[in-house]
Scaffold this motif. Structure first.
Motif, short mmCIF file in Angstrom:
data_model
loop_
_atom_site.label_atom_id
_atom_site.label_comp_id
_atom_site.label_asym_id
_atom_site.label_seq_id
_atom_site.Cartn_x
_atom_site.Cartn_y
_atom_site.Cartn_z
N ASN D 9 -60.46 -19.40 -82.75
CA ASN D 9 -61.10 -20.57 -82.17
C ASN D 9 -60.22 -21.81 -82.33
OD1 ASN D 9 -62.86 -22.50 -81.27
ND2 ASN D 9 -63.99 -22.59 -83.21
N VAL D 10 -60.17 -22.63 -81.29
CA VAL D 10 -59.44 -23.89 -81.37
C VAL D 10 -60.46 -25.01 -81.28
CG1 VAL D 10 -57.51 -25.17 -80.44
CG2 VAL D 10 -57.72 -22.74 -79.97
N PRO D 11 -60.66 -25.75 -82.37
CA PRO D 11 -61.64 -26.85 -82.30
C PRO D 11 -61.14 -27.94 -81.35
CG PRO D 11 -60.73 -26.63 -84.52
CD PRO D 11 -60.00 -25.65 -83.66
N ARG D 12 -62.09 -28.66 -80.76
CA ARG D 12 -61.73 -29.81 -79.93
C ARG D 12 -60.93 -30.79 -80.76
NH1 ARG D 12 -66.65 -29.89 -77.31
NH2 ARG D 12 -66.42 -29.49 -75.09
N SER D 13 -59.87 -31.34 -80.16
CA SER D 13 -59.03 -32.23 -80.94
C SER D 13 -58.81 -33.54 -80.19
CB SER D 13 -57.70 -31.52 -81.24
OG SER D 13 -56.66 -32.46 -81.26
N ARG D 14 -59.19 -34.65 -80.82
CA ARG D 14 -58.95 -35.96 -80.23
C ARG D 14 -57.46 -36.25 -80.12
NH1 ARG D 14 -62.77 -39.92 -79.72
NH2 ARG D 14 -61.24 -41.58 -79.94
N ALA D 15 -56.73 -35.75 -81.12
CA ALA D 15 -55.29 -36.04 -81.16
C ALA D 15 -54.61 -35.55 -79.90
CB ALA D 15 -54.67 -35.41 -82.40
N TRP D 16 -54.97 -34.32 -79.44
CA TRP D 16 -54.31 -33.78 -78.26
C TRP D 16 -54.74 -34.50 -77.00
CZ3 TRP D 16 -50.02 -31.33 -77.90
CH2 TRP D 16 -49.57 -30.58 -79.00
N THR D 17 -56.00 -34.96 -76.96
CA THR D 17 -56.42 -35.74 -75.80
C THR D 17 -55.60 -37.02 -75.71
OG1 THR D 17 -58.62 -34.86 -76.26
CG2 THR D 17 -58.46 -36.65 -74.64
N LEU D 18 -55.45 -37.68 -76.86
CA LEU D 18 -54.64 -38.91 -76.89
C LEU D 18 -53.21 -38.60 -76.48
CD1 LEU D 18 -55.87 -40.72 -80.13
CD2 LEU D 18 -56.08 -41.47 -77.74
N PHE D 19 -52.70 -37.48 -76.97
CA PHE D 19 -51.33 -37.08 -76.63
C PHE D 19 -51.20 -36.91 -75.12
CE2 PHE D 19 -48.00 -34.00 -75.78
CZ PHE D 19 -46.97 -34.43 -76.59
N GLY D 20 -52.21 -36.30 -74.51
CA GLY D 20 -52.17 -36.08 -73.07
C GLY D 20 -52.17 -37.40 -72.31
N VAL D 21 -53.04 -38.29 -72.71
CA VAL D 21 -53.09 -39.60 -72.05
C VAL D 21 -51.74 -40.30 -72.19
CG1 VAL D 21 -54.15 -41.89 -72.15
CG2 VAL D 21 -55.57 -39.84 -72.38
N PHE D 22 -51.19 -40.25 -73.41
CA PHE D 22 -49.90 -40.87 -73.66
C PHE D 22 -48.82 -40.26 -72.78
CE2 PHE D 22 -45.87 -40.82 -76.10
CZ PHE D 22 -45.63 -42.19 -76.10
N ALA D 23 -48.85 -38.91 -72.65
CA ALA D 23 -47.83 -38.23 -71.85
C ALA D 23 -47.90 -38.70 -70.41
CB ALA D 23 -48.03 -36.71 -71.93
N PHE D 24 -49.11 -38.82 -69.87
CA PHE D 24 -49.22 -39.24 -68.47
C PHE D 24 -48.83 -40.69 -68.28
CE2 PHE D 24 -51.10 -35.22 -67.72
CZ PHE D 24 -50.82 -34.98 -66.39
N VAL D 25 -49.21 -41.55 -69.22
CA VAL D 25 -48.79 -42.96 -69.14
C VAL D 25 -47.26 -43.03 -69.17
CG1 VAL D 25 -48.79 -45.16 -70.36
CG2 VAL D 25 -50.92 -43.87 -70.13
N ALA D 90 -46.47 -20.55 -72.18
CA ALA D 90 -45.20 -21.17 -71.80
C ALA D 90 -44.66 -20.57 -70.51
CB ALA D 90 -44.18 -21.00 -72.93
N ALA D 91 -44.88 -19.25 -70.32
CA ALA D 91 -44.38 -18.61 -69.11
C ALA D 91 -45.09 -19.16 -67.87
CB ALA D 91 -44.58 -17.10 -69.20
N GLU D 92 -46.39 -19.39 -67.99
CA GLU D 92 -47.11 -19.90 -66.83
C GLU D 92 -46.66 -21.31 -66.49
OE1 GLU D 92 -51.46 -18.96 -66.35
OE2 GLU D 92 -51.51 -21.11 -66.00
N ILE D 205 -45.27 -33.89 -70.98
CA ILE D 205 -46.24 -33.23 -70.09
C ILE D 205 -46.23 -31.72 -70.33
CG2 ILE D 205 -46.74 -32.68 -67.68
CD1 ILE D 205 -47.48 -35.46 -68.17
N MET D 206 -45.00 -31.18 -70.46
CA MET D 206 -44.90 -29.73 -70.67
C MET D 206 -45.57 -29.32 -71.97
SD MET D 206 -41.63 -27.34 -71.53
CE MET D 206 -41.65 -27.81 -73.24
N ILE D 207 -45.31 -30.08 -73.05
CA ILE D 207 -45.92 -29.73 -74.33
C ILE D 207 -47.44 -29.76 -74.20
CG2 ILE D 207 -46.23 -30.50 -76.71
CD1 ILE D 207 -43.34 -31.52 -76.61
N TYR D 208 -47.94 -30.79 -73.50
CA TYR D 208 -49.38 -30.91 -73.34
C TYR D 208 -49.94 -29.73 -72.54
CZ TYR D 208 -53.90 -32.82 -72.07
OH TYR D 208 -55.25 -32.99 -71.90
N PHE D 209 -49.27 -29.38 -71.45
CA PHE D 209 -49.73 -28.25 -70.63
C PHE D 209 -49.73 -26.94 -71.41
CE2 PHE D 209 -48.75 -29.85 -66.05
CZ PHE D 209 -49.82 -30.73 -66.16
N ILE D 210 -48.63 -26.68 -72.12
CA ILE D 210 -48.55 -25.42 -72.86
C ILE D 210 -49.65 -25.37 -73.91
CG2 ILE D 210 -47.14 -24.06 -74.46
CD1 ILE D 210 -44.70 -24.87 -72.97
N ARG D 211 -49.84 -26.51 -74.58
CA ARG D 211 -50.88 -26.56 -75.61
C ARG D 211 -52.25 -26.23 -75.02
NH1 ARG D 211 -52.68 -26.36 -80.85
NH2 ARG D 211 -54.86 -26.90 -80.60
#
Lengths: 239, 228, 49, 235
Positions: D9-25, D90-92, D205-211
């Protein structure tokens, strides 16, 4: 090393599934050396899957099993040295002769290819030693597979419906082989649709229902036709 | 002692595959017939002009060998799967890479024979004159065949056990074989025209490197692949 | 010449953003669905034992 | 096999959401900055602006394939299911960026070289890489048993990665013999900054997508493992 490792089979809560369907849902079973155990059950109850897990052909999704103390997943190669598995399909090469099939097996096992004619004679195939397997009847293929099995000198026989397609003489040969392994201190686990041909061979009979062990009875009782009829009725209808 | 044991297993598996294939002649004959048919079709596609045919000869021969080879590789595991023979094969104690090595030997012989037929037909159909450097050409063909057989057999071990083996094997195999095909085709072409640029040596070195890398990689990885 | 180049540039950026946003939406949708399935499955089994 | 629903199980993580927003900005900022500040090229006009998306996409695709290689090898070494799921994620992502790279390359090639396609070593290797990725993903979709799928795709992923440099060498030799065209003109230093910032933004962006793709695969496995436990609960 200890009492446990001397068990021929020690299966603990073996579970295995195919896709979303659970074929085995936690089967625990101990077989001591010198024992011959029958495994009955309806089609799809998981009997064959259980044998295949013990033979190292399939890995369990949960649980663990040991054969003479060797773990079937972690020490698969050691398990293979002790186990003789007779599958539902003969697994022979159609375009090789009976003798060539045996010679192939002997070479793969590192055994000397001498005396193969004698093994063929034992299963009553000496006459067709140089005929291709393609023309063999199902019963003859079964006998040849049995001869190949014995090349391994197994200490644990895993037999999937050993009597299927065999005539009376073939059944006698099969029973002689099982007795021989038992007398040498080995054990056997037989998957059976009907118990009659194994009469007098079985020390215990277990019934698998829906991937679990449902009933356990001792051999003689299970062999009595009236006593076995209710519990094993579902198993008998195959032939 | 272990290597002696393994070598015997390799030999006996190769012997078994070759014997089975020899006795069911249909397999080899139809694959070879397909290869020749492909060659003829290439002839039609490339037109009757002698020079155009000569230029394309190497490419046509190798592509015909490739397409026919794919069928052969799938067959080589098909034999094991048909009658359930793969199960006893996997239950013999001892190292598993010998199964791949034995099949490699048998398939190499198979593809070698097929290449010989295809080359003879190709030389005739495409009006090729055999160059003085034919021993190098022979070596180049042998190296190319090894690359083809090694990866073809390895990927067939997987694809033949899936639902979509006919599609999956070429899909996995063809991109992997790009270096082999480029080297084999360009190298043969160079040798056929007298190797004026002295490039054939480079292609042969590339093939040697490729063969060494993938023979060792497949033998190492086979145990994992056949296990599951 | 230049006008035509701008068309190529525009197409390149449009495709890039299309792919990135498309992938983002696809993964997030699948993720939301997978999380819902996971949570309903774990609620279901919490009652059982 | 030793995984349970809890470890998968992967718990919901605020850190990754923030990371995603940061990546897109970061991506938007990098692209706007690069597009607005880059001067027109003497020969190409503004065409080189395509490189701000094409080059980072190509870079990301190589990086993703490297991740596939590393985790395929690691899976073969340790046999942990998570490594296989990460390689698949990563392959996808890699295949997506690989396809994008090819399309962008063609869009660049038409006005710059006058052809949609040239058999340049880098272009050809990218195409072969794409075919390997497609084969990898096809293999995964055709195999149901998770362990078998993991073993097989680890081999295919590792072999594909080994093959890439060999393909590059062979195409380069093949091409030098046939003397087609030269590769694109070398970069002006004014472009380098824009390329670098974009490459970093693409990497985020790639790190966020793979994650996220990895999280998805793990959640699906966790759900399956819960169902497994329920099915076996009675024993």
């Amino acid at each position: 090393m200890n009492a446990e490792s001397s068990l021929a089979v020690d299966a603990q809560r073996i579970a295995r599934r195919f896709g979303a369907r659970w074929c085995l849902r936690g089967v625990s079973l101990q077989v001591r050396p010198g024992e011959v155990v029958g495994l009955a059950g309806a089609n799809g109850s998981g009997k064959t899957t259980f044998l295949r897990v013990l033979s190292t052909l399939l890995k369990p999704n949960a649980g663990a099993a040991r054969v003479y103390g060797h773990d079937v997943t972690r020490a698969a190669d050691d398990v293979r040295r002790h186990v003789g598995f007779l599958a539902h399909t003969a697994g022979l090469y159609d375009d090789l002769t009976a003798l060539e099939n045996l010679r192939f097996a002997a070479e793969m096992l590192g055994r000397s290819p001498e005396g193969l004619e004698a093994s063929l004679d034992r299963v009553g195939l000496a006459r067709v030693a140089n005929d291709r397997v393609r023309g063999f009847s199902a019963g003859m293929q079964r006998r040849l597979a049995l001869a190949r099995l014995m090349l391994m000198h197994p200490r644990l026989l895993l037999l999937d419906e050993p009597y299927a397609n065999l005539d009376a003489a073939g059944i006698d040969i099969m029973n002689a082989v099982i007795t021989e392994v038992r007398n040498a201190g080995g054990a056997a686990l037989l998957v059976l649709h009907e118990l009659a041909p194994a009469a007098g061979m079985l020390d215990r009979v277990l019934t698998l229902v829906d991937g679990r062990i449902a009933a356990e009875g001792d051999g003689p009782a299970a062999n009595a036709p009236t006593a076995s009829a209710p519990t094993l009725a579902s198993a008998a209808g195959a032939r | 002692m272990a290597w002696r044991e393994d070598w015997r297993r390799v030999r006996v598996i190769a012997w078994k595959d070759i014997t089975t294939e020899r006795r069911s002649k249909a397999g080899f004959n139809s694959v070879a017939a397909l290869a020749v048919t492909i060659l003829v079709l290439f002839g039609f596609a490339l037109g009757p002009e002698a020079q155009a045919l000569r230029d394309a000869a190497a490419g046509a021969v190798w592509l015909a060998a490739l397409f026919a080879g794919v069928l052969a590789f799938n067959r080589s595991f098909q034999v094991e799967l048909e009658s359930g023979a793969i199960e006893p094969l996997l239950l013999y104690p001892g190292s598993r890479w010998t199964i791949l090595a034995g099949k490699l030997l048998a398939n190499a012989l198979f593809v070698g024979l097929m290449l010989a037929i295809v080359v003879i037909v190709g030389v005739t159909l495409f009006q090729v004159t055999i160059p003085k450097a034919w021993p190098s050409l022979l070596g180049l063909f042998a190296l190319g065949a090894v690359g083809l057989v090694v990866l073809g057999t390895f990927y067939a071990a997987m694809s033949s056990r899936t639902r979509a083996r006919e599609v999956l094997l070429p899909l996995l195999l063809f991109p992997m074989l790009v270096p082999v095909l480029l080297a084999a085709i360009s190298g043969s072409k160079a040798l056929l025209t007298g190797d004026l640029m002295h490039e054939a040596g480079a292609w042969i070195r590339l093939l040697v490197a490729y063969d060494i890398v993938f023979v060792s990689a497949t033998l190492l990885a086979f145990e994992h692949v056949i296990e599951a | 010449m230049t006008d035509q180049n701008w068309a190529f540039i525009g197409a390149a950026y449009a495709i890039t953003w299309g792919v990135i946003l498309g992938y983002l939406i696809r993964v997030h949708r699948a993720l939301a669905q997978a999380r819902a399935e996971f949570e309903s499955a774990s609620k279901h089994t919490e009652r059982a034992p | 096999m030793n995984e349970t629903a809890d470890t998968m199980n992967v718990p919901r993580s605020r850190a990754w959401t923030l990371f995603g927003v940061f990546a897109f900005v970061a991506l938007i900022a990098a692209q706007v900055h690069a597009v607005l500040t880059s001067p027109a090229d003497r020969d190409m006009g503004h065409l080189q602006k395509i490189l701000y998306v094409h080059v980072p996409a190509a870079w990301i695709m190589s990086l993703a394939f490297l991740v596939v290689f590393v985790f395929s090898i690691r899976y073969m070494w340790r046999g942990q299911e998570k490594d296989d799921l990460l390689a698949a994620a990563a392959a996808e992502v890699g295949a997506t960026f690989n396809g994008l790279t090819l399309v962008l390359g063609m869009i660049w090639g038409k006005p710059a070289w006058g052809a949609w396609w040239v058999w340049d070593p880098r272009v050809t290797t990218t195409l072969v890489l794409f075919m390997i990725f497609v084969g990898y993903l096809a293999l995964r979709s055709f195999v149901d048993d998770p362990e078998r799928r993991a073993q097989w795709s680890a081999a295919v992923g590792a072999f594909g990665a080994i093959n890439v440099p060999i393909v590059y060498m062979s195409v380069r030799w093949w091409r030098t013999l046939h003397q087609i065209q030269s590769s694109p003109s070398t970069m002006d230093s004014a472009y380098v900054l824009g390329l670098r910032t974009n490459a970093i933004a693409f990497m985020l962006i790639m790190i966020y997508f793979i994650r996220r793709r990895y999280e998805l695969a793990r959640l699906r496995r966790a759900t399956e493992l819960i169902a497994d436990a329920a099915a076996l609960g009675g024993t």
